[in-house]
Design a protein around this motif. Structure first.
Motif, PDB file in Angstrom:
ATOM      1  N   ALA A 235     -36.854 -79.876 -62.408  1.00 56.13           N
ATOM      2  CA  ALA A 235     -38.172 -79.198 -61.638  1.00 56.13           C
ATOM      3  C   ALA A 235     -37.412 -78.454 -60.363  1.00 56.13           C
ATOM      4  CB  ALA A 235     -38.750 -80.250 -61.434  1.00 56.13           C
ATOM      5  N   TRP A 236     -38.769 -77.954 -59.488  1.00 56.68           N
ATOM      6  CA  TRP A 236     -38.217 -77.410 -57.968  1.00 56.68           C
ATOM      7  C   TRP A 236     -39.305 -77.445 -57.067  1.00 56.68           C
ATOM      8  CZ3 TRP A 236     -38.326 -75.772 -63.174  1.00 56.68           C
ATOM      9  CH2 TRP A 236     -39.442 -74.410 -63.325  1.00 56.68           C
ATOM     10  N   PRO A 237     -39.269 -76.905 -55.607  1.00 55.05           N
ATOM     11  CA  PRO A 237     -40.083 -77.304 -54.780  1.00 55.05           C
ATOM     12  C   PRO A 237     -41.537 -75.887 -55.209  1.00 55.05           C
ATOM     13  CG  PRO A 237     -38.427 -77.719 -53.508  1.00 55.05           C
ATOM     14  CD  PRO A 237     -37.823 -77.087 -54.755  1.00 55.05           C
ATOM     15  N   GLY A 238     -42.506 -76.731 -55.184  1.00 60.86           N
ATOM     16  CA  GLY A 238     -43.536 -75.674 -55.767  1.00 60.86           C
ATOM     17  C   GLY A 238     -43.933 -75.716 -56.968  1.00 60.86           C
ATOM     18  N   GLY A 239     -43.560 -76.638 -58.138  1.00 59.80           N
ATOM     19  CA  GLY A 239     -43.832 -76.387 -59.431  1.00 59.80           C
ATOM     20  C   GLY A 239     -44.627 -77.272 -59.527  1.00 59.80           C
ATOM     21  N   VAL A 240     -44.238 -77.481 -61.354  1.00 65.06           N
ATOM     22  CA  VAL A 240     -44.829 -78.897 -61.880  1.00 65.06           C
ATOM     23  C   VAL A 240     -44.337 -79.706 -61.984  1.00 65.06           C
ATOM     24  CG1 VAL A 240     -46.657 -76.946 -62.488  1.00 65.06           C
ATOM     25  CG2 VAL A 240     -44.641 -77.440 -64.302  1.00 65.06           C
ATOM     26  N   GLY A 241     -42.982 -80.111 -61.090  1.00 63.87           N
ATOM     27  CA  GLY A 241     -42.165 -81.269 -61.753  1.00 63.87           C
ATOM     28  C   GLY A 241     -42.905 -83.223 -61.321  1.00 63.87           C
ATOM     29  N   ASP A 242     -43.721 -82.529 -60.922  1.00 62.39           N
ATOM     30  CA  ASP A 242     -44.688 -84.082 -60.436  1.00 62.39           C
ATOM     31  C   ASP A 242     -45.650 -84.618 -61.476  1.00 62.39           C
ATOM     32  OD1 ASP A 242     -45.851 -81.503 -59.507  1.00 62.39           O
ATOM     33  OD2 ASP A 242     -46.544 -83.083 -57.657  1.00 62.39           O
ATOM     34  N   LYS A 243     -45.996 -83.098 -62.480  1.00 65.41           N
ATOM     35  CA  LYS A 243     -47.115 -83.362 -63.619  1.00 65.41           C
ATOM     36  C   LYS A 243     -46.600 -83.452 -64.821  1.00 65.41           C
ATOM     37  CE  LYS A 243     -50.436 -82.204 -60.122  1.00 65.41           C
ATOM     38  NZ  LYS A 243     -49.154 -81.865 -59.076  1.00 65.41           N
ATOM     39  N   LYS A 244     -46.959 -84.278 -65.670  1.00 63.06           N
ATOM     40  CA  LYS A 244     -46.969 -84.167 -66.902  1.00 63.06           C
ATOM     41  C   LYS A 244     -47.298 -83.826 -68.336  1.00 63.06           C
ATOM     42  CE  LYS A 244     -45.979 -89.030 -69.426  1.00 63.06           C
ATOM     43  NZ  LYS A 244     -44.328 -89.016 -68.483  1.00 63.06           N
ATOM     44  N   LEU A 245     -46.113 -82.280 -68.236  1.00 63.60           N
ATOM     45  CA  LEU A 245     -46.358 -81.926 -68.440  1.00 63.60           C
ATOM     46  C   LEU A 245     -45.892 -81.279 -69.565  1.00 63.60           C
ATOM     47  CD1 LEU A 245     -47.215 -78.750 -66.170  1.00 63.60           C
ATOM     48  CD2 LEU A 245     -49.190 -80.444 -67.097  1.00 63.60           C
ATOM     49  N   GLY A 246     -46.353 -80.649 -71.488  1.00 65.96           N
ATOM     50  CA  GLY A 246     -44.946 -80.877 -72.055  1.00 65.96           C
ATOM     51  C   GLY A 246     -44.392 -79.336 -71.711  1.00 65.96           C
ATOM     52  N   ALA A 247     -45.091 -78.770 -71.202  1.00 69.06           N
ATOM     53  CA  ALA A 247     -43.383 -77.639 -71.051  1.00 69.06           C
ATOM     54  C   ALA A 247     -42.553 -78.141 -69.815  1.00 69.06           C
ATOM     55  CB  ALA A 247     -44.376 -76.569 -70.175  1.00 69.06           C
ATOM     56  N   ASN A 248     -42.379 -79.489 -69.069  1.00 74.43           N
ATOM     57  CA  ASN A 248     -41.777 -79.926 -68.732  1.00 74.43           C
ATOM     58  C   ASN A 248     -40.326 -80.344 -69.408  1.00 74.43           C
ATOM     59  OD1 ASN A 248     -42.875 -78.605 -66.512  1.00 74.43           O
ATOM     60  ND2 ASN A 248     -43.453 -80.924 -65.696  1.00 74.43           N
ATOM     61  N   TYR A 249     -40.621 -80.414 -70.388  1.00 74.62           N
ATOM     62  CA  TYR A 249     -39.562 -81.678 -71.886  1.00 74.62           C
ATOM     63  C   TYR A 249     -39.064 -80.531 -72.815  1.00 74.62           C
ATOM     64  CZ  TYR A 249     -42.434 -84.931 -69.791  1.00 74.62           C
ATOM     65  OH  TYR A 249     -42.522 -86.622 -68.440  1.00 74.62           O
ATOM     66  N   GLU A 298     -30.970-102.320 -49.269  1.00 77.99           N
ATOM     67  CA  GLU A 298     -31.932-101.261 -49.234  1.00 77.99           C
ATOM     68  C   GLU A 298     -32.278-101.155 -51.458  1.00 77.99           C
ATOM     69  OE1 GLU A 298     -31.006 -99.093 -45.198  1.00 77.99           O
ATOM     70  OE2 GLU A 298     -30.587 -97.896 -47.009  1.00 77.99           O
ATOM     71  N   LEU A 299     -33.570-101.227 -51.508  1.00 77.12           N
ATOM     72  CA  LEU A 299     -33.639 -99.906 -52.654  1.00 77.12           C
ATOM     73  C   LEU A 299     -34.295 -98.341 -51.982  1.00 77.12           C
ATOM     74  CD1 LEU A 299     -34.470-101.183 -55.300  1.00 77.12           C
ATOM     75  CD2 LEU A 299     -36.649-101.473 -54.973  1.00 77.12           C
ATOM     76  N   ILE A 300     -33.980 -97.899 -52.664  1.00 79.94           N
ATOM     77  CA  ILE A 300     -34.136 -96.381 -52.391  1.00 79.94           C
ATOM     78  C   ILE A 300     -34.933 -95.397 -53.915  1.00 79.94           C
ATOM     79  CG2 ILE A 300     -33.345 -94.890 -51.768  1.00 79.94           C
ATOM     80  CD1 ILE A 300     -31.084 -96.121 -50.470  1.00 79.94           C
ATOM     81  N   THR A 301     -35.580 -94.896 -53.899  1.00 81.74           N
ATOM     82  CA  THR A 301     -35.959 -93.469 -54.677  1.00 81.74           C
ATOM     83  C   THR A 301     -36.680 -92.551 -54.067  1.00 81.74           C
ATOM     84  OG1 THR A 301     -36.935 -94.025 -57.080  1.00 81.74           O
ATOM     85  CG2 THR A 301     -38.857 -94.513 -54.754  1.00 81.74           C
ATOM     86  N   ALA A 302     -36.402 -91.847 -55.063  1.00 81.44           N
ATOM     87  CA  ALA A 302     -36.764 -90.305 -54.591  1.00 81.44           C
ATOM     88  C   ALA A 302     -38.031 -90.155 -53.771  1.00 81.44           C
ATOM     89  CB  ALA A 302     -35.979 -89.353 -55.364  1.00 81.44           C
ATOM     90  N   PRO A 303     -38.548 -89.519 -52.266  1.00 75.81           N
ATOM     91  CA  PRO A 303     -39.689 -89.389 -52.196  1.00 75.81           C
ATOM     92  C   PRO A 303     -40.981 -88.452 -53.142  1.00 75.81           C
ATOM     93  CG  PRO A 303     -38.730 -88.202 -51.287  1.00 75.81           C
ATOM     94  CD  PRO A 303     -37.879 -89.120 -52.062  1.00 75.81           C
ATOM     95  N   LEU A 304     -42.052 -88.712 -53.654  1.00 77.09           N
ATOM     96  CA  LEU A 304     -43.319 -88.099 -54.000  1.00 77.09           C
ATOM     97  C   LEU A 304     -43.222 -86.307 -53.212  1.00 77.09           C
ATOM     98  CD1 LEU A 304     -46.073 -90.256 -54.904  1.00 77.09           C
ATOM     99  CD2 LEU A 304     -43.841 -89.832 -56.709  1.00 77.09           C
ATOM    100  N   ASP A 305     -42.425 -85.833 -53.720  1.00 77.48           N
ATOM    101  CA  ASP A 305     -42.238 -83.942 -52.847  1.00 77.48           C
ATOM    102  C   ASP A 305     -42.983 -83.558 -53.252  1.00 77.48           C
ATOM    103  OD1 ASP A 305     -40.414 -83.943 -54.785  1.00 77.48           O
ATOM    104  OD2 ASP A 305     -38.917 -83.909 -52.832  1.00 77.48           O
ATOM    105  N   GLY A 306     -43.600 -83.566 -54.903  1.00 77.29           N
ATOM    106  CA  GLY A 306     -43.628 -82.231 -55.412  1.00 77.29           C
ATOM    107  C   GLY A 306     -42.548 -82.275 -56.795  1.00 77.29           C
TER     108      GLY A 306
END
Length: 413
Positions: A235-249, A298-306
């Motif tokens: 996924a990349w900034p401004g894309g749709v990696g934060d959406k559950k689309l079949g096209a991502n998989y 610390e328990l760390i995970t990436a932020p919801l940046d899109g």
């Protein structure tokens, strides 16, 4: 033989009482879901209405497999839920019918421009035999966000949860009672307009199918090894990696096969020249480490940046960590971090553990990560298959899924 769906005229003009009787009574040919709707009317389109549900139960119930023989996503229940939408009328009456094929014209827009999104959720049977969904409101919220992003219709979340509950009750015999087993639910929405023109679909189909499943990893709760992947991007900034689309998989399968050919189960997706850690396979990714300056855990995970999928399990892990780990002195963070940072923590003995988090597996412990020709050890001893935090999260989440821990996250059907 499956009972064919009712046929439908190519043009929807109104849903009169007579038309409704005709649609419900005509079951003589394959039902076509590919339609060419007319221009939108000025009236407000209808939302999903559970009170209009039409149920047709199968006359040929399928056999039940032994729980230990279940393969994830390979077996399906007797029934499915379907709801059609068009921009003239809105959502039409919901149907629960015997599980069957869809009839779609070759020009249907989902085949050409990927108008498709979906959800992954589960139904569980508790010790009293009650059926429970786990945080379905979060799935519906994400489902609506995904649909809106690709110009598909949205809906009232409570209405679809109600209908899914009815489907699950009808097929409740398929839900294994053993711990670790469940009914995997796949709500899906596709654009069904018959056209090669590129534009917002004028018609859509929402359907839900169900599959009885056991533990995601048939070999048991064991740690996996990852290959850090920087030659392909999930996924990349401004894309749709934060959406559950079949096209991502689909684009992720080739990199996974390449990783597997080198002895690794999944990809750890890195992004940019900095090699920021994003996700693992199709799951969110967590690391537990000690801060270099303070020594604080610390328990760390990436932020919801899109670029990061808003995982329901991700949110559950974070909520439980803030509720139960923070009082023990842990710092819970959503921040960007790099593969180099993980490597440094591992080499200095500060990397405690790492794990993926998702609906299918709940949590998936990680043993090591292949990066730049070396293996980064993720804190597990050779005899260990899971770290303390991953084990706790699995147990805490399962307790709520199966109703042992009474909590608002557990929705009783």
């Amino acid at each position: 033989m499956m009972r064919p769906m009712f046929s439908r005229c190519a043009s929807l003009r109104s849903v009169s009482t007579q038309t409704s009787r005709t649609l419900l009574g005509s079951w003589h040919s394959a039902r076509s879901y590919s339609i060419t709707p007319e221009t939108a009317s000025t009236s407000k389109p209808l939302d999903i209405d559970p009170s209009k549900l039409v149920v047709e139960k199968t006359t040929k119930p399928g056999p039940l497999k032994k729980p230990e023989e279940l393969i994830f996503g390979a077996n399906f229940t007797d029934h499915m839920l379907t709801i059609e939408w068009n921009k003239t009328t809105g959502w039409l009456e919901p149907h629960i019918t015997p599980y069957q094929n869809l009839s779609l014209d070759p020009a249907t827009c989902v085949f050409h421009y990927a108008f498709e999104c979906f959800e992954g959720m589960k139904a569980y049977k508790d010790k009293q035999g009650k059926i429970r969904l786990f945080r379905p409101d979060k799935n519906m919220e994400r489902f609506n966000k995904s649909a809106a992003r690709i110009a598909l219709p949205t809906f009232a979340p409570t209405a679809l949860i109600d209908l899914i509950s009815k489907l699950v009750k009808i097929d409740s015999r398929f839900i294994p009672e053993q711990r670790g087993y469940s009914l995997y639910l796949r709500p899906t929405m596709i654009g069904t307009q018959k056209t090669l023109g590129v534009g917002a679909p004028g018609s859509a189909l929402l359907y839900v199918i169900a599959s009885p499943v056991g533990p995601y990893y048939p070999t048991g709760f064991k740690a996996v090894s990852l290959e850090a992947t920087n030659y392909a991007v999930r996924a990349w900034p401004g894309g749709v990696g934060d959406k559950k689309l079949g096209a991502n998989y689909a684009p992720c399968i080739v990199p996974q096969r390449e990783a597997m050919s080198r002895g690794f189960q999944q990809n750890l997706w890195l992004f940019g020249e900095e090699e920021f850690v994003t996700e693992v396979g199709t799951m969110n990714f967590f690391v537990a480490l000690k801060n270099k300056e303070t020594g604080q855990k610390e328990l760390i995970t990436a932020p919801l940046d899109g670029t990061i999928l808003e995982g329901v399990t991700r949110d559950s892990v974070l909520s439980l960590a803030r509720e139960r780990l923070a009082p023990e002195g842990w710092k819970i963070e959503e921040r960007k971090y790099t593969m180099a940072e993980l490597d440094e923590a591992a080499s200095e003995g500060r990397l405690i553990e790492a794990f993926g988090a998702g609906t299918a597996a709940i949590v998936s412990p990680v043993r090591c990560i292949s990066w730049k020709g070396k293996l980064v050890n993720c804190g597990l001893q050779e005899h260990e298959e899971s770290g303390e935090i991953a084990t706790k999260m699995k147990n805490w989440i399962e307790a709520r899924q199966y109703g042992d821990d009474k909590h608002e996250w557990s929705y009783v059907c």
